[in-house]
Write a protein that holds these residues in place. Sequence first.
Motif, PDB file in Angstrom:
ATOM      1  N   LYS A  39       0.820  -1.206   0.000  1.00 35.86           N
ATOM      2  CA  LYS A  39       0.000   0.000   0.000  1.00 35.86           C
ATOM      3  C   LYS A  39       0.857   1.260   0.000  1.00 35.86           C
ATOM      4  CE  LYS A  39      -3.720   2.272   2.499  1.00 35.86           C
ATOM      5  NZ  LYS A  39      -4.584   2.229   3.679  1.00 35.86           N
ATOM      6  N   HIS A  40       1.965   1.213   0.711  1.00 34.37           N
ATOM      7  CA  HIS A  40       2.840   2.385   0.822  1.00 34.37           C
ATOM      8  C   HIS A  40       4.059   2.300  -0.097  1.00 34.37           C
ATOM      9  CE1 HIS A  40       0.496   3.904   4.142  1.00 34.37           C
ATOM     10  NE2 HIS A  40       0.601   2.741   4.766  1.00 34.37           N
ATOM     11  N   ALA A  41       3.984   1.488  -1.134  1.00 33.40           N
ATOM     12  CA  ALA A  41       5.120   1.333  -2.052  1.00 33.40           C
ATOM     13  C   ALA A  41       5.362   2.630  -2.814  1.00 33.40           C
ATOM     14  CB  ALA A  41       4.851   0.187  -3.017  1.00 33.40           C
ATOM     15  N   LYS A  42       6.633   2.950  -2.972  1.00 33.73           N
ATOM     16  CA  LYS A  42       7.043   4.160  -3.692  1.00 33.73           C
ATOM     17  C   LYS A  42       8.020   3.768  -4.784  1.00 33.73           C
ATOM     18  CE  LYS A  42       6.535   6.923   0.423  1.00 33.73           C
ATOM     19  NZ  LYS A  42       7.196   7.564   1.523  1.00 33.73           N
ATOM     20  N   LEU A  43       8.221   4.674  -5.729  1.00 35.56           N
ATOM     21  CA  LEU A  43       9.153   4.424  -6.814  1.00 35.56           C
ATOM     22  C   LEU A  43      10.580   4.309  -6.287  1.00 35.56           C
ATOM     23  CD1 LEU A  43       9.439   4.074  -9.837  1.00 35.56           C
ATOM     24  CD2 LEU A  43       9.720   6.535 -10.052  1.00 35.56           C
ATOM     25  N   ILE A  44      10.919   5.171  -5.350  1.00 37.15           N
ATOM     26  CA  ILE A  44      12.211   5.082  -4.678  1.00 37.15           C
ATOM     27  C   ILE A  44      11.937   4.481  -3.307  1.00 37.15           C
ATOM     28  CG2 ILE A  44      14.196   6.372  -3.798  1.00 37.15           C
ATOM     29  CD1 ILE A  44      13.531   8.487  -5.948  1.00 37.15           C
ATOM     30  N   PRO A  45      12.304   3.209  -3.125  1.00 37.70           N
ATOM     31  CA  PRO A  45      11.899   2.523  -1.893  1.00 37.70           C
ATOM     32  C   PRO A  45      12.654   3.012  -0.663  1.00 37.70           C
ATOM     33  CG  PRO A  45      13.265   1.086  -3.231  1.00 37.70           C
ATOM     34  CD  PRO A  45      13.022   2.330  -4.030  1.00 37.70           C
ATOM     35  N   GLY A  46      11.938   2.974   0.454  1.00 38.85           N
ATOM     36  CA  GLY A  46      12.562   3.236   1.747  1.00 38.85           C
ATOM     37  C   GLY A  46      13.255   1.975   2.237  1.00 38.85           C
ATOM     38  N   ARG A  47      13.698   2.011   3.497  1.00 34.32           N
ATOM     39  CA  ARG A  47      14.419   0.849   4.041  1.00 34.32           C
ATOM     40  C   ARG A  47      13.541  -0.391   4.101  1.00 34.32           C
ATOM     41  NH1 ARG A  47      16.801   3.445   9.261  1.00 34.32           N
ATOM     42  NH2 ARG A  47      17.076   5.437   8.267  1.00 34.32           N
ATOM     43  N   TRP A  48      12.334  -0.252   4.645  1.00 34.13           N
ATOM     44  CA  TRP A  48      11.477  -1.425   4.801  1.00 34.13           C
ATOM     45  C   TRP A  48      11.054  -1.992   3.453  1.00 34.13           C
ATOM     46  CZ3 TRP A  48      10.818  -5.048   7.984  1.00 34.13           C
ATOM     47  CH2 TRP A  48       9.747  -5.916   7.839  1.00 34.13           C
ATOM     48  N   GLN A  49      10.655  -1.125   2.541  1.00 34.19           N
ATOM     49  CA  GLN A  49      10.265  -1.584   1.208  1.00 34.19           C
ATOM     50  C   GLN A  49      11.464  -2.232   0.507  1.00 34.19           C
ATOM     51  OE1 GLN A  49       8.514   1.439  -1.294  1.00 34.19           O
ATOM     52  NE2 GLN A  49       8.604   0.129  -3.107  1.00 34.19           N
ATOM     53  N   GLY A  50      12.639  -1.721   0.742  1.00 38.65           N
ATOM     54  CA  GLY A  50      13.838  -2.320   0.157  1.00 38.65           C
ATOM     55  C   GLY A  50      14.093  -3.728   0.676  1.00 38.65           C
ATOM     56  N   VAL A  51      13.858  -3.943   1.969  1.00 43.97           N
ATOM     57  CA  VAL A  51      14.045  -5.271   2.550  1.00 43.97           C
ATOM     58  C   VAL A  51      13.041  -6.260   1.962  1.00 43.97           C
ATOM     59  CG1 VAL A  51      13.827  -6.600   4.698  1.00 43.97           C
ATOM     60  CG2 VAL A  51      15.076  -4.448   4.692  1.00 43.97           C
ATOM     61  N   VAL A  52      11.782  -5.838   1.863  1.00 47.60           N
ATOM     62  CA  VAL A  52      10.750  -6.714   1.307  1.00 47.60           C
ATOM     63  C   VAL A  52      11.038  -7.012  -0.162  1.00 47.60           C
ATOM     64  CG1 VAL A  52       8.284  -6.896   0.771  1.00 47.60           C
ATOM     65  CG2 VAL A  52       9.015  -5.992   2.984  1.00 47.60           C
ATOM     66  N   GLU A  53      11.402  -5.982  -0.928  1.00 54.06           N
ATOM     67  CA  GLU A  53      11.723  -6.194  -2.344  1.00 54.06           C
ATOM     68  C   GLU A  53      12.956  -7.075  -2.511  1.00 54.06           C
ATOM     69  OE1 GLU A  53      12.000  -2.608  -4.602  1.00 54.06           O
ATOM     70  OE2 GLU A  53       9.921  -2.042  -4.191  1.00 54.06           O
ATOM     71  N   TYR A  54      13.931  -6.943  -1.609  1.00 51.47           N
ATOM     72  CA  TYR A  54      15.100  -7.817  -1.668  1.00 51.47           C
ATOM     73  C   TYR A  54      14.697  -9.275  -1.495  1.00 51.47           C
ATOM     74  CZ  TYR A  54      19.543 -10.005  -0.613  1.00 51.47           C
ATOM     75  OH  TYR A  54      20.621 -10.849  -0.626  1.00 51.47           O
ATOM     76  N   GLY A  55      13.788  -9.544  -0.548  1.00 52.38           N
ATOM     77  CA  GLY A  55      13.313 -10.909  -0.355  1.00 52.38           C
ATOM     78  C   GLY A  55      12.575 -11.438  -1.566  1.00 52.38           C
ATOM     79  N   LEU A  56      11.717 -10.613  -2.152  1.00 51.21           N
ATOM     80  CA  LEU A  56      10.982 -11.032  -3.347  1.00 51.21           C
ATOM     81  C   LEU A  56      11.925 -11.258  -4.531  1.00 51.21           C
ATOM     82  CD1 LEU A  56       7.934  -8.604  -3.040  1.00 51.21           C
ATOM     83  CD2 LEU A  56       7.949 -11.058  -2.604  1.00 51.21           C
ATOM     84  N   ASP A  57      12.902 -10.351  -4.687  1.00 53.00           N
ATOM     85  CA  ASP A  57      13.877 -10.515  -5.776  1.00 53.00           C
ATOM     86  C   ASP A  57      14.759 -11.732  -5.563  1.00 53.00           C
ATOM     87  OD1 ASP A  57      12.879  -8.264  -7.000  1.00 53.00           O
ATOM     88  OD2 ASP A  57      14.475  -6.931  -6.283  1.00 53.00           O
ATOM     89  N   PHE A  58      15.096 -12.025  -4.314  1.00 45.59           N
ATOM     90  CA  PHE A  58      15.904 -13.199  -4.020  1.00 45.59           C
ATOM     91  C   PHE A  58      15.195 -14.467  -4.475  1.00 45.59           C
ATOM     92  CE2 PHE A  58      16.660 -16.765  -1.129  1.00 45.59           C
ATOM     93  CZ  PHE A  58      18.000 -17.000  -1.386  1.00 45.59           C
TER      94      PHE A  58
END
Length: 182
Positions: free
Chosen positions: A61-80
Motif C-alpha cells: 500500500k505504501h510502495a514508492k518508486l524510490i523505496p525506503g528501508r522497509w520496502q527495500g528489505v521486502v523487495e530484496y526478499g521477493l527478488d531473491f
Amino acid sequence: MVGSFGAGLLLANEGAHLPSVNDFLPPEILFQGTPFAINRIILIRIVATVVLLVVLGITAKHAKLIPGRWQGVVEYGLDFVRDKVVYDVMGEARGKRYVPMITTIFFTIFVFNLCGVIPGMNMAATATVVMPLVFALWTLIQYWVTAARSQGLGHYLRHELFTPGVPWPVYFLLAPINLLEC
C-alpha cells in the motif's frame, strides 16, 4: 546417575508406554469437541498468516518508486526468490509462471518456521505433517497440470506409467512378478 538408573528400573517394571499421535499434538484451546477446534499450532498458523498478510499489504500500500528501508528489505526478499531460486533453477522463460506460487510457499514456510524461535510462540507452525503435506499436494497438482498441458494427458500418463523403449508385452510378463514381490 542413580536417578536415571532408578527411572529405568521403574520404567522396566511398569512396562513401556508407547506414545500415540495425541501425545505429540497440543491440547485444543478453542472450540473443543467441534470440527473447528483450534490448538496451539493452528493458532500460531493463524497469527503468522495474519502478520504476513498485514506486513506485505502495508508494504504494498505504501510502495514508492524510490523505496525506503522497509520496502527495500521486502523487495530484496521477493527478488531473491525470483532471481536466485526460481530463475536460476527453471530459467526466466519457464520460471515467470511459477514465481507467485514458489514465492508464496517460500515466505509461508519462512514465517511459519520463524515462529519456532519467537519467544511466546516457541513452536513452528509447520510442526505437524499437515502444512508440508498441503504444500506437497499443491506442488504435485501443479506438476500434473503443467505436464498434461505441455504433453497432453494421454501422452503424459503413458510416459509416466510405462518406460519408453520397453516393448509393451514385457509389462504383462513382469506384472505377475511384481505382484509376488509385494
